[in-house]
Motif scaffolding. Structure first.
Motif, PDB file in Angstrom:
ATOM      1  N   ILE A 128       0.835  -1.236   0.030  1.00 59.57           N
ATOM      2  CA  ILE A 128      -0.062   0.225   0.118  1.00 59.57           C
ATOM      3  C   ILE A 128       0.794   1.096   0.051  1.00 59.57           C
ATOM      4  O   ILE A 128       1.759   1.359   1.092  1.00 59.57           O
ATOM      5  N   CYS A 129       0.700   2.134  -0.943  1.00 60.46           N
ATOM      6  CA  CYS A 129       1.593   3.181  -0.837  1.00 60.46           C
ATOM      7  C   CYS A 129       3.021   3.047  -1.006  1.00 60.46           C
ATOM      8  O   CYS A 129       3.741   4.008  -0.237  1.00 60.46           O
ATOM      9  N   GLY A 130       3.501   2.057  -1.305  1.00 59.47           N
ATOM     10  CA  GLY A 130       5.114   1.990  -1.355  1.00 59.47           C
ATOM     11  C   GLY A 130       5.339   1.158  -0.204  1.00 59.47           C
ATOM     12  O   GLY A 130       6.658   1.081   0.016  1.00 59.47           O
ATOM     13  N   THR A 131       4.751   0.704   0.437  1.00 62.85           N
ATOM     14  CA  THR A 131       4.815   0.192   2.045  1.00 62.85           C
ATOM     15  C   THR A 131       4.514  -1.276   1.596  1.00 62.85           C
ATOM     16  O   THR A 131       3.395  -1.620   1.459  1.00 62.85           O
ATOM     17  N   LEU A 132       5.582  -2.189   2.090  1.00 65.58           N
ATOM     18  CA  LEU A 132       5.088  -3.616   2.006  1.00 65.58           C
ATOM     19  C   LEU A 132       4.626  -4.024   3.724  1.00 65.58           C
ATOM     20  O   LEU A 132       5.288  -3.772   4.631  1.00 65.58           O
TER      21      LEU A 132
END
Length: 455
Positions: free
Chosen positions: A377-381
């Motif tokens: 989500i939004c570049g976060t794993l």
């Protein structure tokens, strides 16, 4: 918590407006808190619904109730009209009998000597013929009472409608409803402009369908317009080639109106995604990743993901050839996998969707075999600590800062065995395959926006 000057923190829950079944009955636009600090900073907490309409508005419920009463009154009036017409016909038919009886009585009154046994019997017969008229007249009296009650209800309805009209002012209700829909569209557009946020919560599961085997994947195209609600369905975790494409979510729920794609190469795992009209998947018994164009039914690109483990070398904790996992978020296409060089730790790579070349990679330091599933989500794993009951979102890796933290976000694993977990940025929900059930979760994201309204 320290806030940045001139910023307002907004907590947003729920996906973007879409034709889905994700909404709970109590969802609505609600501001939980709103405060301003002495230095001008503002702290707001709000919940945004999946899809708001006027259906929950008090006046809407009142109008629906009034419409139901009007319909009931109309039906009662129709019954009265039919019954009155029937009874009137009967009264008209008995009119000659009443005139004949009146003539006989007049003769009998004027000349009692003519009232013999025969005449008396004729009068008795006439009275017998008129006897059914009594219940008809009783029904008329009952109908009169009903009409009085209906008149009173109509009077009350008129008063309530007048009160609602005065409350609503000069606007027509349909015009007001249209204005509300326009406002909600603008609010949801604003929600999209908010951009990315940090995951703070996951809703209870919403079961869409129970079908297929214990393992599989299902998805929608994250880049398609909101009018395109096609669903793709891939049952099983290895050697499969059959992809079902359902026209709408409702068709998927009922198992109707679908076409079949037969892939040229079988797949491995369940980490497939549909992105901008193409299906991305891992070719069975290899670390080759494939872009299959759904409209032309052809492979556009296939490329080896250098060094990536495959064939259950570095799967998630549940196994299932889940070595390579495709993901899509607000930033584009990603691949999650592991290499020997990274000692079995999860690697996140940003991919070019046209060429499948790796643009950049990050070593998260988290062992993949200890992960139940993961999603971007939004570049976060975000990583779950198990695929079984009791799982929670335990780890987060931020690609924008190349940093990580351990989290403790509850995650209700209703059917106790998750074999696919993906985020859909278009709808802002999590898609899961859980022990033969296709399930959705809403997510809650934490956003930072300027008080001026600009990002």
């Amino acid at each position: 918590m320290r806030l940045l000057p001139g910023l307002c923190l907004l907590l947003v829950a729920g996906p973007r407006a879409a034709q889905t079944l994700f909404q709970s009955p109590d969802d609505g636009w609600q501001v939980y808190t709103s405060a301003q600090a002495p230095d001008g900073k503002c702290l707001c907490t709000a919940v945004i619904p999946v899809q708001g309409t006027c259906s929950r508005d008090l006046r809407s419920r009142q109008l629906r109730q009034l419409m139901e009463k009007v319909q009931n009154i109309s039906q009662s009036m129709e019954v009265l009209d039919l019954r009155t017409f029937r009874d009137l016909q009967y009264v008209r038919n008995t009119e000659p009998l009443m005139k004949g009886l009146d003539s006989k009585l007049r003769v009998a009154t004027e000349s009692q000597k003519s009232l013999n046994a025969k005449s008396f019997q004729e009068l008795k017969d006439k009275m017998t013929e008129l006897r059914p008229l009594a219940p008809v007249l009783d029904q008329y009296r009952a109908d009169v009472r009903t009409i009085i009650q209906l008149k009173e209800e109509v009077r009350n309805l008129s008063g309530r409608l007048l009160a609602i009209q005065e409350e609503m002012g000069a606007y027509d209700y349909e015009e007001l409803q249209q204005r509300v829909l326009i406002l909600e569209a603008r609010l949801h557009a604003c929600m999209q402009k908010l951009g990315c946020g940090r995951l703070t919560g996951v809703s209870n599961p919403i079961t869409i369908r129970a079908s297929g085997s214990r393992f599989g994947s299902w998805m929608t195209d994250t880049m398609a317009p909101s009018s395109d609600s096609r669903v793709w369905y891939m049952d099983g975790y290895y050697k499969g080639r059959r992809v079902l494409e359902f026209r709408t979510l409702n068709d998927f729920i009922t198992g109707q109106n679908f076409v079949q794609h037969l892939l040229p190469h079988p797949w491995a795992g369940t980490g497939h995604v549909v992105f901008n009209g193409s299906l991305y998947y891992n070719k069975y018994q290899s670390n080759i990743v494939v872009q299959y164009h759904l409209r032309s039914r052809s492979v556009l690109v296939q490329r080896s993901l250098n060094g990536a483990g495959y064939n259950n070398t570095f799967p998630y904790s549940w196994g299932g050839f889940s070595d390579i996992d495709f993901m899509v978020d607000e930033n584009g296409l990603w691949a999650v996998y592991t290499t020997n060089q990274n000692a079995g730790n999860i690697v996140v790579s940003k991919l070019d969707p046209q060429t499948l070349e790796i643009l950049r990679s990050w070593d998260t330091g988290y062992p993949k075999r200890s992960a139940g599933e993961s999603f971007m989500i939004c570049g976060t794993l975000y990583v779950t600590n198990s695929h079984l009951a009791g799982a929670k979102i335990y780890f987060a890796y931020y690609t924008n800062t190349s940093s990580y933290e351990y989290t403790d976000i509850p995650f209700h694993n209703q059917y106790s065995h998750i074999s696919m977990l993906d985020y859909n940025p278009r709808e802002r929900v999590l898609y899961t395959w859980n022990n033969g059930h296709q399930v959705l979760y809403n997510v809650t994201l934490f956003h930072v926006i300027k008080t001026s309204g600009e990002l």
